[in-house]
Design a protein around this motif. Structure first.
Motif, PDB file in Angstrom:
ATOM      1  N   GLY A  31       0.833  -1.323  -0.122  1.00  0.00           N
ATOM      2  CA  GLY A  31       0.147  -0.061  -0.185  1.00  0.00           C
ATOM      3  C   GLY A  31       0.653   1.311   0.226  1.00  0.00           C
ATOM      4  O   GLY A  31       0.318   2.368   0.220  1.00  0.00           O
ATOM      5  N   SER A  32       2.270   1.095  -0.133  1.00  0.00           N
ATOM      6  CA  SER A  32       3.015   2.458  -0.035  1.00  0.00           C
ATOM      7  C   SER A  32       3.569   2.556  -1.358  1.00  0.00           C
ATOM      8  O   SER A  32       3.820   1.950  -2.370  1.00  0.00           O
ATOM      9  N   LEU A  33       4.187   4.016  -1.634  1.00  0.00           N
ATOM     10  CA  LEU A  33       4.764   4.293  -2.577  1.00  0.00           C
ATOM     11  C   LEU A  33       6.130   4.739  -2.149  1.00  0.00           C
ATOM     12  O   LEU A  33       6.263   5.221  -0.904  1.00  0.00           O
ATOM     13  N   GLN A  34       7.284   4.349  -3.004  1.00  0.00           N
ATOM     14  CA  GLN A  34       8.682   4.792  -2.556  1.00  0.00           C
ATOM     15  C   GLN A  34       9.036   5.565  -3.585  1.00  0.00           C
ATOM     16  O   GLN A  34       9.060   5.200  -4.768  1.00  0.00           O
ATOM     17  N   MET A  35       9.962   6.584  -3.198  1.00  0.00           N
ATOM     18  CA  MET A  35      10.875   7.433  -4.321  1.00  0.00           C
ATOM     19  C   MET A  35      12.173   7.102  -3.942  1.00  0.00           C
ATOM     20  O   MET A  35      12.663   7.116  -2.845  1.00  0.00           O
ATOM     21  N   TRP A  36      12.861   6.821  -5.149  1.00  0.00           N
ATOM     22  CA  TRP A  36      14.205   6.382  -5.128  1.00  0.00           C
ATOM     23  C   TRP A  36      15.037   7.516  -5.819  1.00  0.00           C
ATOM     24  O   TRP A  36      14.543   7.876  -6.784  1.00  0.00           O
ATOM     25  N   ASP A  37      16.469   7.610  -5.638  1.00  0.00           N
ATOM     26  CA  ASP A  37      17.376   8.164  -6.375  1.00  0.00           C
ATOM     27  C   ASP A  37      18.500   7.305  -6.615  1.00  0.00           C
ATOM     28  O   ASP A  37      19.085   6.955  -5.900  1.00  0.00           O
ATOM     29  N   GLU A  50      -0.588   5.696   2.556  1.00  0.00           N
ATOM     30  CA  GLU A  50      -1.943   5.869   2.812  1.00  0.00           C
ATOM     31  C   GLU A  50      -2.904   4.718   2.247  1.00  0.00           C
ATOM     32  O   GLU A  50      -3.991   4.745   2.824  1.00  0.00           O
ATOM     33  N   HIS A  51      -2.578   4.376   1.159  1.00  0.00           N
ATOM     34  CA  HIS A  51      -3.451   3.236   0.634  1.00  0.00           C
ATOM     35  C   HIS A  51      -3.524   2.154   1.540  1.00  0.00           C
ATOM     36  O   HIS A  51      -2.437   1.801   2.281  1.00  0.00           O
ATOM     37  N   THR A  52      -4.510   1.356   1.662  1.00  0.00           N
ATOM     38  CA  THR A  52      -4.615   0.256   2.506  1.00  0.00           C
ATOM     39  C   THR A  52      -4.450  -1.077   1.901  1.00  0.00           C
ATOM     40  O   THR A  52      -4.517  -2.128   2.551  1.00  0.00           O
ATOM     41  N   GLN A  53      -4.404  -1.056   0.391  1.00  0.00           N
ATOM     42  CA  GLN A  53      -4.203  -2.210  -0.158  1.00  0.00           C
ATOM     43  C   GLN A  53      -3.197  -2.215  -1.448  1.00  0.00           C
ATOM     44  O   GLN A  53      -2.415  -1.021  -1.465  1.00  0.00           O
ATOM     45  N   GLU A  54      -2.980  -2.910  -2.051  1.00  0.00           N
ATOM     46  CA  GLU A  54      -1.839  -2.859  -3.034  1.00  0.00           C
ATOM     47  C   GLU A  54      -1.967  -1.680  -4.141  1.00  0.00           C
ATOM     48  O   GLU A  54      -3.042  -1.238  -4.323  1.00  0.00           O
ATOM     49  N   VAL A  55      -0.760  -0.789  -4.282  1.00  0.00           N
ATOM     50  CA  VAL A  55      -0.593   0.199  -5.331  1.00  0.00           C
ATOM     51  C   VAL A  55      -0.392  -0.485  -6.605  1.00  0.00           C
ATOM     52  O   VAL A  55       0.681  -0.987  -6.813  1.00  0.00           O
ATOM     53  N   TYR A  56      -1.259  -0.417  -7.701  1.00  0.00           N
ATOM     54  CA  TYR A  56      -0.970  -1.204  -8.744  1.00  0.00           C
ATOM     55  C   TYR A  56      -0.611  -0.229  -9.757  1.00  0.00           C
ATOM     56  O   TYR A  56      -0.201  -0.882 -10.819  1.00  0.00           O
ATOM     57  N   SER A  57      -0.762   1.083  -9.641  1.00  0.00           N
ATOM     58  CA  SER A  57      -0.332   1.912 -10.773  1.00  0.00           C
ATOM     59  C   SER A  57       0.176   3.177 -10.091  1.00  0.00           C
ATOM     60  O   SER A  57      -0.557   3.766  -9.355  1.00  0.00           O
TER      61      SER A  57
END
Length: 264
Positions: A31-37, A50-57
């Motif tokens: 349910g998370s997004l990650q920002m990478w460098d 914030e999402h409670t299930q899979e972030v698919y897009s």
């Protein structure tokens, strides 16, 4: 340069920053997004949860002056993020099933499309916070959608019913094109950045197909070089005709299909 990042759950999608060649965002099964460098590959710069299930897009805005990320989740919500702020700036509700695809308009600031398991394609406006247009695009789950790079009113959807449909937002009563040929669900569809009428689709039938929507018999070529489900697909925005696709057979293929080696 090669960078490898590790996360503790499945990663379903990835999108590059348009204003920093080293920064990208991924969407995860937790349910998370990650920002990478890529210049600092020791861990994520930021984690958005914030999402409670899979972030698919996930998709990073490419229109002028905007640097926003949109995410679609199996929790039936869409969120818009400013990568410089930890909390989302907007949450969009309305879909009645999982959201498989969210993609910014390359033409209209603050506008994005979403495709869902509720069989609808929806067009959203960040400023108003709601869906501008709702299209019952298929009688099956819609797994993918994309905007034309040349026409701000033209989108394509791909669904579990094995078909692609092109939609003109000025008249949504019926599709302007109906493309059939795949034998299993269509997982990803992309318009070409170099040819206004060309698009590509990949499917669980192990194939990639190239179409010309300007011609009645529009299947230009079928490529079958994978031994498993083909799940990812994109055109190069730098080299005309070059395509990358990936599959469950653990391979990525980079190639120029024969149909795109001649001028259109």
């Amino acid at each position: 340069m090669r960078s490898t990042f590790d996360w503790n759950d499945s990663l379903f999608d990835v999108t590059w920053s348009e204003n920093n060649e080293h920064v990208l965002v991924t969407g995860s099964g937790d349910g998370s997004l990650q920002m990478w460098d890529t210049a600092n590959p020791i861990g994520p710069l930021q984690v958005f949860k914030e999402h409670t299930q899979e972030v698919y897009s996930v998709d990073w805005n490419q229109t002028r002056g905007e640097h926003l990320v949109v995410s679609g989740s199996w929790d039936q919500t869409i969120k818009v993020w400013d990568p410089m702020i930890k909390d989302s700036i907007s949450t969009f509700r309305g879909h009645e099933s999982v959201i498989y695809s969210t993609i910014w308009s390359p033409h209209i600031p603050g506008c994005f499309a979403s495709a869902s398991g509720d069989n609808t394609l929806r067009i959203w406006d960040v400023k108003t916070g709601g869906a501008r247009i709702i299209i019952p695009a298929h009688q099956a789950e819609i797994l993918t959608c994309d905007w034309s790079k040349y026409d701000q009113n033209l989108l394509v959807t791909g669904a579990v019913d094995c078909t692609l449909r092109c939609w003109d937002l000025r008249n949504i009563r019926q599709p302007v094109h109906h493309l059939a040929g795949h034998s299993y669900a269509i997982r990803r569809v992309k318009f070409s950045p170099f040819h206004a009428s060309i698009l590509a689709s990949c499917s669980y039938d192990f194939s990639v197909r190239f179409w010309d929507v300007s011609k009645p018999d529009s299947v230009l070529e079928t490529v079958e070089h994978h031994t498993e489900f083909v799940c990812g697909l994109d055109f190069s925005s730098h080299i005309p005709g070059q395509v990358a696709d990936c599959a469950w057979d653990e391979t990525v293929k980079v190639y120029t299909p024969a149909c795109l080696t001649v001028s259109h």
